[in-house]
Write a protein that holds these residues in place. Sequence first.
Motif, PDB file in Angstrom:
ATOM      1  N   LYS A 344     -45.880 -61.168  17.694  1.00  0.00           N
ATOM      2  CA  LYS A 344     -45.482 -59.816  17.333  1.00  0.00           C
ATOM      3  C   LYS A 344     -44.684 -59.184  18.467  1.00  0.00           C
ATOM      4  N   LYS A 345     -43.751 -58.313  18.084  1.00  0.00           N
ATOM      5  CA  LYS A 345     -43.006 -57.568  19.089  1.00  0.00           C
ATOM      6  C   LYS A 345     -43.932 -56.567  19.768  1.00  0.00           C
ATOM      7  N   LYS A 346     -43.609 -56.233  21.011  1.00  0.00           N
ATOM      8  CA  LYS A 346     -44.376 -55.234  21.737  1.00  0.00           C
ATOM      9  C   LYS A 346     -44.297 -53.897  21.007  1.00  0.00           C
ATOM     10  N   ALA A 347     -45.433 -53.224  20.904  1.00  0.00           N
ATOM     11  CA  ALA A 347     -45.493 -51.956  20.170  1.00  0.00           C
ATOM     12  C   ALA A 347     -45.027 -50.809  21.053  1.00  0.00           C
ATOM     13  N   LEU A 348     -43.728 -50.766  21.315  1.00  0.00           N
ATOM     14  CA  LEU A 348     -43.142 -49.731  22.156  1.00  0.00           C
ATOM     15  C   LEU A 348     -42.046 -48.994  21.395  1.00  0.00           C
ATOM     16  N   THR A 349     -41.844 -47.737  21.752  1.00  0.00           N
ATOM     17  CA  THR A 349     -40.756 -46.958  21.181  1.00  0.00           C
ATOM     18  C   THR A 349     -39.715 -46.720  22.265  1.00  0.00           C
ATOM     19  N   VAL A 350     -38.508 -47.209  22.026  1.00  0.00           N
ATOM     20  CA  VAL A 350     -37.412 -47.066  22.987  1.00  0.00           C
ATOM     21  C   VAL A 350     -36.536 -45.899  22.549  1.00  0.00           C
ATOM     22  N   MET A 351     -36.439 -44.894  23.402  1.00  0.00           N
ATOM     23  CA  MET A 351     -35.634 -43.711  23.113  1.00  0.00           C
ATOM     24  C   MET A 351     -34.310 -43.829  23.866  1.00  0.00           C
ATOM     25  N   THR A 352     -33.205 -43.801  23.136  1.00  0.00           N
ATOM     26  CA  THR A 352     -31.887 -43.864  23.760  1.00  0.00           C
ATOM     27  C   THR A 352     -30.983 -42.807  23.146  1.00  0.00           C
ATOM     28  N   GLY A 353     -29.875 -42.552  23.810  1.00  0.00           N
ATOM     29  CA  GLY A 353     -28.900 -41.609  23.280  1.00  0.00           C
ATOM     30  C   GLY A 353     -28.024 -41.077  24.390  1.00  0.00           C
ATOM     31  N   VAL A 354     -27.374 -39.947  24.100  1.00  0.00           N
ATOM     32  CA  VAL A 354     -26.495 -39.321  25.093  1.00  0.00           C
ATOM     33  C   VAL A 354     -26.722 -37.814  25.099  1.00  0.00           C
ATOM     34  N   PHE A 355     -26.515 -37.224  26.272  1.00  0.00           N
ATOM     35  CA  PHE A 355     -26.450 -35.770  26.391  1.00  0.00           C
ATOM     36  C   PHE A 355     -25.024 -35.349  26.042  1.00  0.00           C
ATOM     37  N   ASN A 356     -24.899 -34.325  25.207  1.00  0.00           N
ATOM     38  CA  ASN A 356     -23.589 -33.777  24.856  1.00  0.00           C
ATOM     39  C   ASN A 356     -23.526 -32.343  25.368  1.00  0.00           C
ATOM     40  N   MET A 357     -22.662 -32.125  26.365  1.00  0.00           N
ATOM     41  CA  MET A 357     -22.570 -30.804  26.974  1.00  0.00           C
ATOM     42  C   MET A 357     -21.308 -30.061  26.541  1.00  0.00           C
ATOM     43  N   GLY A 358     -20.809 -30.379  25.352  1.00  0.00           N
ATOM     44  CA  GLY A 358     -19.646 -29.678  24.826  1.00  0.00           C
ATOM     45  C   GLY A 358     -18.393 -29.959  25.617  1.00  0.00           C
TER      46      GLY A 358
END
Length: 579
Positions: A344-358
Amino acid sequence: PFTAVKRLGVAYRTNYEFNKAIDQFEMYKKLYGEKFEKDEKKNEREDVQKELSICQNGIQLVSNPVKIKVAPVSLLVNSKYPEYAPVISADEKTLIFTSRRGAEGDKKDGLDYHYYEDIYMSEKNDEGEWLSPKKISDNVNSSGHEASIGLSVDGQQLLIYSSQEDPDGDIYLSTLNGDVWSTPTPFLEINSKSAETHACFNVDGTAVYFTSDREEGGYGGFDIYKIAKLPDGTWSQPINMGPSINTKYDETAPFIHPDGVTLYFSSNGHKTMGGYDIFKSVIDQETYSWTKPTNVGYPINTTGDDVFYVTSVDGNRAYYASEKADGKGEKDLYIITLVDKKKKKKALTVMTGVFNMGDEDEIPDDAQITVKDAETGEILGIYKPNTKTGKYLFILPPGKTYNVSYEVEGYLFKSENLIVPTSSSYSQINKEISLAPVKANESIVLNNVFFQYDSDKIIKESLPDLEKLAKLLKKKTKIVIEISGHTDSKGKDAYNMKLSQKRAKSVSKYLIKNGVAPSRVVAIGKGELKPIARNTNPDGSDNPEGRQLNRRIELKVLSDGGTNATVDKVAVPDELKKK
């Protein structure tokens, strides 16, 4: 003749001919006869006994191979020169490694006539292909040896081995500022007069595991140690990982998985099949002790030295260096894919993205993401987005409810509560974070303000957001805000209006109680008049997700102290007066 017999045994063992090797080591013991058991031959006796154990381990491991696929990381990454010591970002889009490929005009080491070690970096494109690597930075690479050993989860901090100041080697730290790596600085809390050769961060950067051959407190040879970040931001004294992990031989190259409980490392003292093998140990959550290390198996491990092993966040891939007959040159970088369907895959939540400062070209230096335990309020991690790209990454282990806030000085914060149950599966969540400046007519939803069912009583999980809001208002003393309550369309209009007004008033009372002048807070109920999502679907069926979004508390800046807006103009909309 004795030595020749022993050497032949080692040669057989290295070539996977374990039974022939055992015969040679047993012959070696017989040739010595009774003298072999005398005290002056203790070290020799232990050495041969260790070789016999290695052969038995090899027979067992080779007969029960791990199901894996092995492939070169990339033909562009590997060269005719040695590549090794890979480190990988948690999103597997940045690969940093050590190479001795050199370039025209580069100096060579007088000891082995190879180019000096330098650190290189490759990025993965949108098609999943690794781009041609380049030297990481002139700030990092020098005229001597530098090797990559550890990368923070978000890819913003790099741990480096260097022998520039100490011939035995020390650990250095470089930080990514935008797209520029800083000049490495000594990691003083780790380094000593002895050799420090490997190090890695834990998932939130609050601990570092490292290798040292310091004698004080050690078990022999190289041991694995740990330092932890204290509440005041300083580092603890090094703590030896103990006899479960360390032996009288050498343990090295620690890698703590982002799950925070699985430690991978290399050892020539545990049950190896020759040289260094890679082992795994898991911390017992009840006793906080490390389990007996287990060999990760053949063909990951070989009869040679197997070091520099790092895994993906889901645990199904690993990156390592190996010298293979079909490689491009000496050691190359390879990716191992586990093909055991039961794993089974590790039970982790990976949060990714970008900050948008206009319109801002760069992300301010003070931008940060704070992750707290929603139950206790304990800060579990503070993460920084890249100041040039705005990219961020952090990982949430299962079994907690997290309060996550995104903050930049001069902007309205955003926050959310994320529940990652113990039974959760591996997941990746990508979010763009757009923050509004603190100025008139800008607004945010206070996602983490909660009330008891059908009541205006604020529950304790709301306190982190309310504390941030009070702090913002006390810092920005000229702004005036509107706190508005909203409901979904269930229930009678008049009741919804009354409940939303009472909830907005509760938030207002909290702010006033915590030092905000009453004249700066307008509380108003808007009931179901201003939905931000559908309460029902086009076919007339209920839309629970939409209703949840509509049940909210909003903050709006009525006045920022300038001439953009006034309280009188926007405090009470006409439709509410008619109500």
